[in-house]
Design a protein around this motif. Structure first.
Motif, PDB file in Angstrom:
ATOM      1  N   GLU A   1       0.820  -1.205   0.000  1.00 35.09           N
ATOM      2  CA  GLU A   1       0.000   0.000   0.000  1.00 35.09           C
ATOM      3  C   GLU A   1       0.853   1.254   0.000  1.00 35.09           C
ATOM      4  O   GLU A   1       0.544   2.225  -0.673  1.00 35.09           O
ATOM      5  N   GLU A   2       2.006   1.232   0.781  1.00 41.43           N
ATOM      6  CA  GLU A   2       2.783   2.458   0.919  1.00 41.43           C
ATOM      7  C   GLU A   2       3.422   2.885  -0.398  1.00 41.43           C
ATOM      8  O   GLU A   2       3.881   4.012  -0.538  1.00 41.43           O
TER       9      GLU A   2
ATOM     10  N   ASP B   1      -6.847  -5.530   1.236  1.00 40.34           N
ATOM     11  CA  ASP B   1      -6.276  -4.673   2.280  1.00 40.34           C
ATOM     12  C   ASP B   1      -7.321  -3.671   2.762  1.00 40.34           C
ATOM     13  O   ASP B   1      -7.658  -2.729   2.052  1.00 40.34           O
ATOM     14  N   PRO B   2      -7.869  -3.841   3.974  1.00 40.96           N
ATOM     15  CA  PRO B   2      -8.919  -2.927   4.464  1.00 40.96           C
ATOM     16  C   PRO B   2      -8.483  -1.461   4.508  1.00 40.96           C
ATOM     17  O   PRO B   2      -9.264  -0.567   4.207  1.00 40.96           O
ATOM     18  N   GLU B   3      -7.230  -1.205   4.906  1.00 45.87           N
ATOM     19  CA  GLU B   3      -6.761   0.173   4.976  1.00 45.87           C
ATOM     20  C   GLU B   3      -6.671   0.800   3.589  1.00 45.87           C
ATOM     21  O   GLU B   3      -7.056   1.957   3.380  1.00 45.87           O
ATOM     22  N   PHE B   4      -6.186   0.028   2.639  1.00 46.61           N
ATOM     23  CA  PHE B   4      -6.108   0.536   1.271  1.00 46.61           C
ATOM     24  C   PHE B   4      -7.511   0.729   0.692  1.00 46.61           C
ATOM     25  O   PHE B   4      -7.763   1.664  -0.069  1.00 46.61           O
ATOM     26  N   ASN B   5      -8.424  -0.157   1.067  1.00 41.38           N
ATOM     27  CA  ASN B   5      -9.819  -0.027   0.655  1.00 41.38           C
ATOM     28  C   ASN B   5     -10.371   1.336   1.070  1.00 41.38           C
ATOM     29  O   ASN B   5     -11.011   2.042   0.277  1.00 41.38           O
ATOM     30  N   GLN B   6     -10.101   1.744   2.314  1.00 42.19           N
ATOM     31  CA  GLN B   6     -10.585   3.034   2.800  1.00 42.19           C
ATOM     32  C   GLN B   6      -9.917   4.196   2.070  1.00 42.19           C
ATOM     33  O   GLN B   6     -10.547   5.220   1.803  1.00 42.19           O
ATOM     34  N   ARG B   7      -8.630   4.043   1.722  1.00 43.78           N
ATOM     35  CA  ARG B   7      -7.946   5.095   0.968  1.00 43.78           C
ATOM     36  C   ARG B   7      -8.609   5.313  -0.389  1.00 43.78           C
ATOM     37  O   ARG B   7      -8.797   6.448  -0.832  1.00 43.78           O
TER      38      ARG B   7
END
Length: 281
Positions: free
Chosen positions: A4-5, A35-41
């Protein structure tokens, strides 16, 4: 797999505008699903992009790309119209607090509910607008996820090379409910290394049809997936079957019902068979 980064906000914006190649699109979609965090991004970036469009702050080239991506599907057009209407309505109500109407008003039911001082009505309008916007964003996210799942299912079931890595695939042979022993359920126990679940739906009928599609539903919930464009396959161990491939990350614990529908040459569709299986970790 890309981390993601390593995906910048600018790259996400280009992805949303449809300005990346197929390889990059597939990699970002894969991250979106895993990736849940990437989903939110992604979802937050999409909200900002829509806001930029509504504020008319997109560059001409970005505006053209935005309309090509978000102005084609009916549901997306409806979402944009609602967002724009909310903004226009809130703006017009705010103007009422500054400029009183020059002509008399009839006392309708709505005007009786409205406070005499329009300024008192503005907070209510703003609250309603916020609630509506939240609802629209939720609907849009739900629609986007559904479209992503549909695309993933279509690509997965169109891949003839899936067996190239059999260690990541688990197969289940499912007999129709009509001939299965009472109380016998085929159970799937997922493993972390399993990426794809392959269902072989046994076809015991003599007639064969040009096309089939299935609806996979987790019983007791509104979770369901549809896969179309399926055909009968014949293999020596099991005979005739309709093969359906599902990403393992879509399956959660519970009882699943698989409804197989056949489509005749005239396009008429009718339910042919039903199958069930259990996912238990």
């Amino acid at each position: 797999m890309m981390k993601e980064e390593f995906v910048t906000d600018a790259e996400i914006r280009q992805f949303l505008l449809g300005s990346v190649d197929d390889s990059e699109r597939q990699r970002i979609e894969s991250l979106f699903m895993s990736d849940p965090e990437f989903n939110q991004r992604i979802l937050m970036a999409e909200d900002h992009l829509i806001e930029d469009y509504l504020e008319n702050s997109l560059a001409p080239t970005e505006r053209d790309k935005f309309l090509a991506q978000y102005g084609s599907a009916p549901e997306q057009q409806r979402r944009l119209r609602i967002s724009l209407s909310i903004r226009d309505y809130a703006a017009s109500e705010a103007e009422l607090g500054q400029t009183p109407p020059a002509i008399g008003k009839r006392r309708t039911f709505l005007s009786q509910l409205t406070p005499r001082n329009p300024r008192l009505f503005i907070p209510l309008v703003a609250t309603v607008a916020i609630v509506c916007i939240i609802g629209i964003i939720w609907l849009g996210r739900s629609n986007n996820r559904s479209l992503t799942i549909e695309r993933e299912l279509a690509e997965l079931n169109a891949r003839p090379d899936l067996r190239a890595n059999p260690s990541q695939v688990v197969s289940l042979v499912l007999p129709p409910v009509s001939i299965r022993s009472v109380g016998t359920e085929t159970t799937l126990t997922p493993r972390v290394d399993i990426r794809v679940v392959e269902l072989d739906l046994l076809w015991i009928q003599k007639e064969q049809y040009p096309n089939y599609y299935v609806l996979v539903r987790r019983v007791g919930t509104n979770e369901e997936f549809r896969v179309s464009g399926l055909h009968i396959e014949t293999s020596p161990p099991i005979g005739n079957s309709i093969r359906v491939r599902l990403p393992s990350h879509l399956l959660r614990d519970g009882l699943y019902q698989v409804t197989l529908t056949r489509a005749g040459p005239d396009g008429a569709a009718s339910v042919a068979e039903e199958y069930t299986f259990v996912v238990a970790r």
